[in-house]
Design a protein around this motif. Structure first.
Motif, PDB file in Angstrom:
ATOM      1  N   UNK A  78       0.828  -1.219   0.000  1.00 53.64           N
ATOM      2  CA  UNK A  78       0.000   0.000   0.000  1.00 53.64           C
ATOM      3  C   UNK A  78       0.861   1.267   0.000  1.00 53.64           C
ATOM      4  N   UNK A  79       0.181   2.367  -0.314  1.00 51.97           N
ATOM      5  CA  UNK A  79       0.875   3.663  -0.344  1.00 51.97           C
ATOM      6  C   UNK A  79       1.398   4.033   1.048  1.00 51.97           C
ATOM      7  N   UNK A  80       0.607   3.732   2.091  1.00 48.51           N
ATOM      8  CA  UNK A  80       1.052   4.075   3.451  1.00 48.51           C
ATOM      9  C   UNK A  80       2.316   3.297   3.821  1.00 48.51           C
ATOM     10  N   UNK A  81       2.378   2.043   3.381  1.00 49.05           N
ATOM     11  CA  UNK A  81       3.579   1.232   3.671  1.00 49.05           C
ATOM     12  C   UNK A  81       4.805   1.855   3.013  1.00 49.05           C
ATOM     13  N   UNK A  82       4.621   2.329   1.798  1.00 48.12           N
ATOM     14  CA  UNK A  82       5.738   2.939   1.064  1.00 48.12           C
ATOM     15  C   UNK A  82       6.131   4.267   1.703  1.00 48.12           C
ATOM     16  N   UNK A  83       5.103   5.030   2.040  1.00 51.25           N
ATOM     17  CA  UNK A  83       5.342   6.360   2.615  1.00 51.25           C
ATOM     18  C   UNK A  83       6.208   6.244   3.868  1.00 51.25           C
ATOM     19  N   UNK A  84       5.875   5.265   4.704  1.00 51.75           N
ATOM     20  CA  UNK A  84       6.624   5.120   5.958  1.00 51.75           C
ATOM     21  C   UNK A  84       8.091   4.765   5.709  1.00 51.75           C
ATOM     22  N   UNK A  85       8.376   4.180   4.556  1.00 53.34           N
ATOM     23  CA  UNK A  85       9.770   3.854   4.208  1.00 53.34           C
ATOM     24  C   UNK A  85      10.499   5.033   3.568  1.00 53.34           C
ATOM     25  N   UNK A  86       9.789   6.144   3.382  1.00 52.76           N
ATOM     26  CA  UNK A  86      10.443   7.317   2.790  1.00 52.76           C
ATOM     27  C   UNK A  86      10.331   7.391   1.280  1.00 52.76           C
ATOM     28  N   UNK A  87       9.378   6.642   0.724  1.00 53.10           N
ATOM     29  CA  UNK A  87       9.187   6.643  -0.736  1.00 53.10           C
ATOM     30  C   UNK A  87       8.438   7.904  -1.163  1.00 53.10           C
ATOM     31  N   UNK A  88       8.943   8.578  -2.201  1.00 47.69           N
ATOM     32  CA  UNK A  88       8.301   9.801  -2.694  1.00 47.69           C
ATOM     33  C   UNK A  88       7.693   9.634  -4.087  1.00 47.69           C
ATOM     34  N   UNK A  89       8.080   8.582  -4.806  1.00 39.88           N
ATOM     35  CA  UNK A  89       7.585   8.343  -6.168  1.00 39.88           C
ATOM     36  C   UNK A  89       7.158   6.882  -6.283  1.00 39.88           C
ATOM     37  N   UNK A  90       6.207   6.602  -7.180  1.00 39.13           N
ATOM     38  CA  UNK A  90       5.878   5.203  -7.466  1.00 39.13           C
ATOM     39  C   UNK A  90       5.555   5.079  -8.953  1.00 39.13           C
ATOM     40  N   UNK A  91       6.261   4.178  -9.608  1.00 39.54           N
ATOM     41  CA  UNK A  91       5.940   3.866 -11.008  1.00 39.54           C
ATOM     42  C   UNK A  91       4.599   3.136 -11.010  1.00 39.54           C
ATOM     43  N   UNK A  92       3.701   3.509 -11.898  1.00 39.26           N
ATOM     44  CA  UNK A  92       2.461   2.727 -12.060  1.00 39.26           C
ATOM     45  C   UNK A  92       2.215   2.488 -13.546  1.00 39.26           C
ATOM     46  N   UNK A  93       1.644   1.320 -13.830  1.00 33.69           N
ATOM     47  CA  UNK A  93       1.279   1.010 -15.217  1.00 33.69           C
ATOM     48  C   UNK A  93       2.457   0.732 -16.121  1.00 33.69           C
ATOM     49  N   UNK A  94       3.585   0.304 -15.550  1.00 35.29           N
ATOM     50  CA  UNK A  94       4.705  -0.064 -16.426  1.00 35.29           C
ATOM     51  C   UNK A  94       4.236  -1.153 -17.397  1.00 35.29           C
ATOM     52  N   UNK A  95       4.754  -1.121 -18.611  1.00 31.56           N
ATOM     53  CA  UNK A  95       4.260  -2.081 -19.619  1.00 31.56           C
ATOM     54  C   UNK A  95       4.517  -3.524 -19.199  1.00 31.56           C
ATOM     55  N   UNK A  96       5.567  -3.754 -18.390  1.00 33.67           N
ATOM     56  CA  UNK A  96       5.796  -5.135 -17.929  1.00 33.67           C
ATOM     57  C   UNK A  96       4.694  -5.558 -16.967  1.00 33.67           C
ATOM     58  N   UNK A  97       4.181  -4.623 -16.179  1.00 30.16           N
ATOM     59  CA  UNK A  97       3.037  -4.925 -15.297  1.00 30.16           C
ATOM     60  C   UNK A  97       1.781  -5.171 -16.140  1.00 30.16           C
ATOM     61  N   UNK A  98       1.586  -4.379 -17.158  1.00 30.92           N
ATOM     62  CA  UNK A  98       0.387  -4.546 -17.995  1.00 30.92           C
ATOM     63  C   UNK A  98       0.469  -5.867 -18.759  1.00 30.92           C
ATOM     64  N   UNK A  99       1.685  -6.169 -19.287  1.00 25.00           N
ATOM     65  CA  UNK A  99       1.864  -7.324 -20.167  1.00 25.00           C
ATOM     66  C   UNK A  99       1.887  -8.649 -19.412  1.00 25.00           C
ATOM     67  N   UNK A 100       2.652  -8.702 -18.307  1.00 23.07           N
ATOM     68  CA  UNK A 100       2.848  -9.992 -17.623  1.00 23.07           C
ATOM     69  C   UNK A 100       1.912 -10.188 -16.440  1.00 23.07           C
ATOM     70  N   UNK A 101       1.347  -9.115 -15.913  1.00 25.65           N
ATOM     71  CA  UNK A 101       0.551  -9.247 -14.693  1.00 25.65           C
ATOM     72  C   UNK A 101      -0.862  -8.713 -14.866  1.00 25.65           C
TER      73      UNK A 101
END
Ligand code: PEP
Length: 254
Positions: A78-101
């Motif tokens: 989840x976004x909250x899990x990432x936020x707590x780790x200090x994440x400021x960006x998240x890739x979404x919809x990468x073609x590998x995610x669309x194609x393989x998943x």
């Protein structure tokens, strides 16, 4: 003014200790680059990467984010899990995610909105396949993906999004779109944003190119008026190559 943004997508590479080692090589050389520099390790490397980045201007990104706050979504983060780790960006919809998943335009929109709600900048990937390009369907496909990604997003939210135009045929293939091809489609995406949100948002939103971008072609791509940076796969795994791409991009505030 659009500040260029160069993001490294490390994909399913690098153990936590390898993430820390690569960051150790990058950080003294990136220094205070005039562009935003982001690294996106796999989820398992985020904590080690964050520790290795302490005091650096390089920012941390994840390679995906789920739309739900919590619950029965095995394997998702989840976004909250990432936020707590200090994440400021998240890739979404990468073609590998669309194609393989099997990720869909609708899911990409939900992921992007969940990121924004948690104050994480989504890097929304769009791009056509080779068949679609050869059939003259590039604008139809990329336009549909972009419109779907912005669904139910306010102008205040949309302007915070980074779009990555990544022709699927150029990812990991060594075959780069020409700077004219990349510029043409990125200008088209900016026109879609203009249609949806008006001129101010269109002028402010950052749109990257991605697809076999490397030290040899970065300067030419970055010189194009609408290209605001790059999403870099293969070339981001070698500190020297990534740094050269960052160096070209730092000159390119638009
Ligand atoms: C990517 O995965 O987003 C990408 C652009 O990969 P590469 O640079 O290896 O083509």
């Amino acid at each position: 003014m659009r500040k260029p943004i160069i993001a490294g997508n490390w994909k399913m590479n690098m153990t936590p200790s390898e993430c820390a080692k690569l960051i150790g090589e990058l950080r003294p050389l990136v220094g205070h680059a005039a562009c935003d520099v982001v690294v996106c390790p796999p989820f398992t490397g985020l904590a080690a990467a964050k520790a290795a980045l302490a005091g650096s201007t390089i920012r941390l990104g994840a390679q995906n984010v789920h739309w739900a706050e919590k619950g029965a979504y095995t394997g998702e983060v989840s976004a909250a899990m990432l936020k707590e780790l200090g994440v400021e960006f998240a890739i979404v919809g990468h073609s590998e995610r669309r194609q393989y998943f099997g990720e869909t335009d609708e899911g990409v929109n939900k992921r992007a909105r969940a990121a924004l709600a948690a104050d994480i900048t989504p890097i929304v990937c769009v791009g056509e396949s080779l068949d679609q390009r050869e059939a003259g369907e590039t604008e139809a496909r990329v336009g549909a993906q972009a419109k779907a990604a912005f669904k139910d997003m306010s102008a205040q939210e949309a302007v915070r999004v980074v779009v990555a135009y990544e022709p699927v045929w150029a990812i990991g293939t060594g075959r780069t779109a020409t700077s004219e091809q990349a510029e043409e489609t990125i200008a088209f995406i900016r026109a879609i944003v203009r249609e949806l949100y008006g001129e101010a948002v269109a002028q402010a939103i950052r749109i990257q190119y991605g697809g076999s971008m490397n030290p040899k072609n970065a300067a030419e791509l970055m010189a194009m008026p609408d290209i605001d940076g790059g999403l870099i796969g293969g070339a981001s795994l070698k500190a020297a190559d990534f740094l050269q791409v960052v160096h070209y991009s730092a000159e390119g505030t638009k």
